[in-house]
Design a protein around this motif. Structure first.
Motif, PDB file in Angstrom:
ATOM      1  N   ILE A  62       0.849  -1.235   0.007  1.00 55.16           N
ATOM      2  CA  ILE A  62      -0.018  -0.038  -0.035  1.00 55.16           C
ATOM      3  C   ILE A  62       0.802   1.233   0.126  1.00 55.16           C
ATOM      4  N   LYS A  63       1.936   1.156   0.939  1.00 50.75           N
ATOM      5  CA  LYS A  63       2.846   2.430   0.817  1.00 50.75           C
ATOM      6  C   LYS A  63       3.520   2.535  -0.541  1.00 50.75           C
ATOM      7  N   ILE A  64       3.940   1.427  -1.127  1.00 45.58           N
ATOM      8  CA  ILE A  64       4.719   1.698  -2.500  1.00 45.58           C
ATOM      9  C   ILE A  64       3.548   2.282  -3.313  1.00 45.58           C
ATOM     10  N   VAL A  65       2.395   1.850  -3.557  1.00 43.51           N
ATOM     11  CA  VAL A  65       1.367   2.232  -4.416  1.00 43.51           C
ATOM     12  C   VAL A  65       1.041   3.990  -4.250  1.00 43.51           C
ATOM     13  N   ARG A  66       1.062   4.157  -2.739  1.00 41.08           N
ATOM     14  CA  ARG A  66       0.481   5.562  -2.644  1.00 41.08           C
ATOM     15  C   ARG A  66       1.799   6.506  -2.979  1.00 41.08           C
ATOM     16  N   GLU A  67       3.113   5.956  -3.019  1.00 47.13           N
ATOM     17  CA  GLU A  67       4.250   6.739  -3.286  1.00 47.13           C
ATOM     18  C   GLU A  67       4.667   6.922  -4.808  1.00 47.13           C
ATOM     19  N   ASN A  68       4.091   5.991  -5.474  1.00 50.81           N
ATOM     20  CA  ASN A  68       4.340   5.893  -6.939  1.00 50.81           C
ATOM     21  C   ASN A  68       3.272   5.542  -7.875  1.00 50.81           C
ATOM     22  N   GLU A  69       2.014   5.630  -7.428  1.00 54.08           N
ATOM     23  CA  GLU A  69       0.848   5.334  -8.383  1.00 54.08           C
ATOM     24  C   GLU A  69       1.051   6.170  -9.746  1.00 54.08           C
ATOM     25  N   PRO A  70       0.669   5.615 -10.661  1.00 55.40           N
ATOM     26  CA  PRO A  70       0.135   4.347 -10.883  1.00 55.40           C
ATOM     27  C   PRO A  70       1.387   3.473 -11.043  1.00 55.40           C
ATOM     28  N   ILE A  71       1.318   2.395 -10.609  1.00 51.76           N
ATOM     29  CA  ILE A  71       2.626   1.282 -10.450  1.00 51.76           C
ATOM     30  C   ILE A  71       2.066  -0.083 -11.029  1.00 51.76           C
ATOM     31  N   SER A  72       3.071  -0.814 -11.805  1.00 48.22           N
ATOM     32  CA  SER A  72       2.541  -2.101 -12.169  1.00 48.22           C
ATOM     33  C   SER A  72       2.860  -2.992 -11.229  1.00 48.22           C
ATOM     34  N   GLY A  73       2.295  -4.363 -11.213  1.00 47.81           N
ATOM     35  CA  GLY A  73       2.653  -5.362 -10.339  1.00 47.81           C
ATOM     36  C   GLY A  73       4.220  -5.757 -10.383  1.00 47.81           C
ATOM     37  N   ASP A  74       4.616  -5.713 -11.591  1.00 48.99           N
ATOM     38  CA  ASP A  74       6.278  -6.076 -11.603  1.00 48.99           C
ATOM     39  C   ASP A  74       7.048  -5.000 -10.784  1.00 48.99           C
ATOM     40  N   LYS A  75       6.702  -3.770 -11.054  1.00 50.40           N
ATOM     41  CA  LYS A  75       7.516  -2.875 -10.460  1.00 50.40           C
ATOM     42  C   LYS A  75       7.384  -2.670  -8.961  1.00 50.40           C
ATOM     43  N   ILE A  76       6.255  -3.192  -8.192  1.00 49.50           N
ATOM     44  CA  ILE A  76       5.998  -3.350  -7.014  1.00 49.50           C
ATOM     45  C   ILE A  76       6.858  -4.563  -6.505  1.00 49.50           C
ATOM     46  N   LEU A 130      -5.867  -6.822  -1.584  1.00 50.28           N
ATOM     47  CA  LEU A 130      -6.011  -5.673  -1.482  1.00 50.28           C
ATOM     48  C   LEU A 130      -7.111  -5.047  -2.560  1.00 50.28           C
ATOM     49  N   THR A 131      -7.143  -5.598  -3.739  1.00 46.90           N
ATOM     50  CA  THR A 131      -7.880  -4.893  -4.761  1.00 46.90           C
ATOM     51  C   THR A 131      -9.562  -5.335  -4.428  1.00 46.90           C
ATOM     52  N   MET A 132      -9.676  -6.738  -3.962  1.00 46.62           N
ATOM     53  CA  MET A 132     -11.024  -7.087  -3.494  1.00 46.62           C
ATOM     54  C   MET A 132     -11.470  -6.168  -2.477  1.00 46.62           C
ATOM     55  N   THR A 133     -10.723  -5.748  -1.515  1.00 47.56           N
ATOM     56  CA  THR A 133     -11.226  -5.135  -0.282  1.00 47.56           C
ATOM     57  C   THR A 133     -11.378  -3.672  -0.731  1.00 47.56           C
ATOM     58  N   GLY A 134     -10.929  -3.361  -1.969  1.00 52.80           N
ATOM     59  CA  GLY A 134     -11.088  -1.795  -2.321  1.00 52.80           C
ATOM     60  C   GLY A 134      -9.965  -0.819  -1.947  1.00 52.80           C
ATOM     61  N   ILE A 135      -9.018  -1.424  -1.231  1.00 53.98           N
ATOM     62  CA  ILE A 135      -8.032  -0.621  -0.907  1.00 53.98           C
ATOM     63  C   ILE A 135      -7.042  -0.141  -2.095  1.00 53.98           C
ATOM     64  N   LEU A 136      -6.901  -0.906  -3.031  1.00 52.84           N
ATOM     65  CA  LEU A 136      -6.263  -0.449  -4.082  1.00 52.84           C
ATOM     66  C   LEU A 136      -7.113  -0.881  -5.423  1.00 52.84           C
ATOM     67  N   ASP A 137      -6.817  -0.076  -6.584  1.00 51.25           N
ATOM     68  CA  ASP A 137      -7.538  -0.258  -7.690  1.00 51.25           C
ATOM     69  C   ASP A 137      -6.657  -0.610  -8.716  1.00 51.25           C
ATOM     70  N   ALA A 138      -7.099  -1.764  -9.394  1.00 52.42           N
ATOM     71  CA  ALA A 138      -5.986  -2.256 -10.651  1.00 52.42           C
ATOM     72  C   ALA A 138      -6.811  -1.754 -11.856  1.00 52.42           C
ATOM     73  N   ARG A 139      -6.027  -0.950 -12.652  1.00 48.23           N
ATOM     74  CA  ARG A 139      -6.185  -0.601 -13.814  1.00 48.23           C
ATOM     75  C   ARG A 139      -5.630  -1.238 -15.042  1.00 48.23           C
ATOM     76  N   PRO A 140      -6.377  -1.931 -16.042  1.00 51.32           N
ATOM     77  CA  PRO A 140      -5.548  -2.451 -17.277  1.00 51.32           C
ATOM     78  C   PRO A 140      -4.633  -1.382 -17.895  1.00 51.32           C
ATOM     79  N   LYS A 141      -3.463  -2.021 -18.181  1.00 50.47           N
ATOM     80  CA  LYS A 141      -2.651  -1.102 -19.078  1.00 50.47           C
ATOM     81  C   LYS A 141      -2.093   0.133 -18.100  1.00 50.47           C
ATOM     82  N   VAL A 142      -2.299   0.450 -16.998  1.00 54.63           N
ATOM     83  CA  VAL A 142      -2.019   1.586 -16.159  1.00 54.63           C
ATOM     84  C   VAL A 142      -1.397   1.033 -14.940  1.00 54.63           C
ATOM     85  N   GLY A 143      -1.960   0.374 -14.305  1.00 58.00           N
ATOM     86  CA  GLY A 143      -1.334  -0.086 -12.836  1.00 58.00           C
ATOM     87  C   GLY A 143      -2.089  -0.006 -11.984  1.00 58.00           C
TER      88      GLY A 143
END
Length: 212
Positions: free
Chosen positions: A11-25, A43-56
Motif C-alpha cells: 500500500i505504501k509503495i502504491v501510494r508513493e508511486n501510483e500508478p505502478i505495475s505489479g512487476d515494479k511493486i 487488496l483490490t477485492m477489499t477496495g484498498i487498491l484499484d487495478a487498472r488495465p495497462k495503467v497499474g
C-alpha cells in the motif's frame, strides 16, 4: 482484520508511486510477481487498491472495517461449503448427465469403490462426451474425467479469500473440498455461486446490524 506487514508495504509503495505495475511493486520488494498475487488480489477485492488495465495499481483511499473484512474474507471454507455430488467411476456418461441436471450442479466428483476421490467431471466434459460418443449409455465416466492429482482442491480450514483466488486464477467454476488429513476424502464443494451468495448475505447482514 489487521493487514500483514507485506500488504502494508505494498500500500505504501502504491501510494508513493501510483500508478505502478505489479512487476515494479515486486521489484521494489525484491520478490517475484507471482509471490504477490494473493496480496494484490486481496487488496483490490477489499477496495484498498484499484487495478487498472495497462495503467497499474492506484491507491483508492478506502479503508475496510475489521468486522467486514473478517466476515467476508477470513471465514473458513468449511462454514459455507455445500455437499458434493458424488458418482462412481463406473457410472455411465448418460447417467452422469442425468445426475448433473437432476441436482442442477456444475460438476460431479468421481469416487472409486473405496470412496476415494479419483476424478472430476464438469459440464463441459460431459457436453464434449455426448457430442463425440455414440455409446454414452455404456461408456464409463472414468474415460473422460479429469483425474487426480491434476485437480486443484481446498480444505475446510482454508479461508474464503483463498478459495476465491484459486477459482479466479485457475478459471474454474468450483473446487472440491477434501479433508485436511485425507486428500482422498471429498467432504464438500465451494463454487462461484456459493461465494457470491456468501458475500451478498454477509454484506446485507452487516448493513442490517448497523441499523439496529
Amino acid at each position: 482484520m489487521e493487514l500483514t506487514t507485506r500488504q502494508k508495504e505494498i500500500i505504501k509503495i502504491v501510494r508513493e508511486n501510483e500508478p505502478i505495475s505489479g512487476d515494479k511493486i515486486a521489484k521494489r520488494l525484491g520478490l517475484t510477481k507471482p509471490t504477490l498475487r494473493s496480496d494484490l488480489s486481496l487488496l483490490t477485492m477489499t477496495g484498498i487498491l484499484d487495478a487498472r488495465p495497462k495503467v497499474g495499481y492506484i491507491y483508492s483511499g478506502q479503508t475496510i472495517e475489521p468486522l467486514l473484512f473478517e466476515e467476508l474474507y477470513h471465514k473458513k471454507i468449511g462454514d459455507i461449503m455445500v455437499p458434493p455430488i458424488l458418482i462412481k467411476q463406473t457410472t455411465s456418461i448418460q447417467d452422469a448427465v442425468t445426475d448433473l441436471f437432476l441436482h442442477d450442479a456444475g460438476s460431479l466428483y468421481v469416487i472409486d469403490d473405496d470412496d476415494h476421490f479419483v476424478g472430476l467431471l464438469s459440464r463441459k466434459d460431459l457436453l464434449r462426451a455426448t457430442l463425440n460418443n455414440p455409446n454414452i449409455d455404456t461408456s464409463p465416466v472414468a474415460i473422460i474425467m479429469t483425474r487426480t492429482p491434476n485437480i486443484i482442491t481446498v480444505t475446510p480450514e482454508e479461508r474464503v479469500v483463498d478459495a476465491g483466488y484459486l477459482i479466479v486464477h485457475q478459471e474454474v467454476d468450483s473446487l472440491p473440498v477434501v479433508e485436511t488429513d485425507d486428500s482422498q476424502k471429498v467432504v464438500g464443494k465451494i463454487s462461484k455461486s456459493k461465494l457470491l451468495t456468501h458475500f451478498i448475505e454477509a454484506g446485507l447482514q452487516i448493513e442490517k446490524n448497523k441499523e439496529v
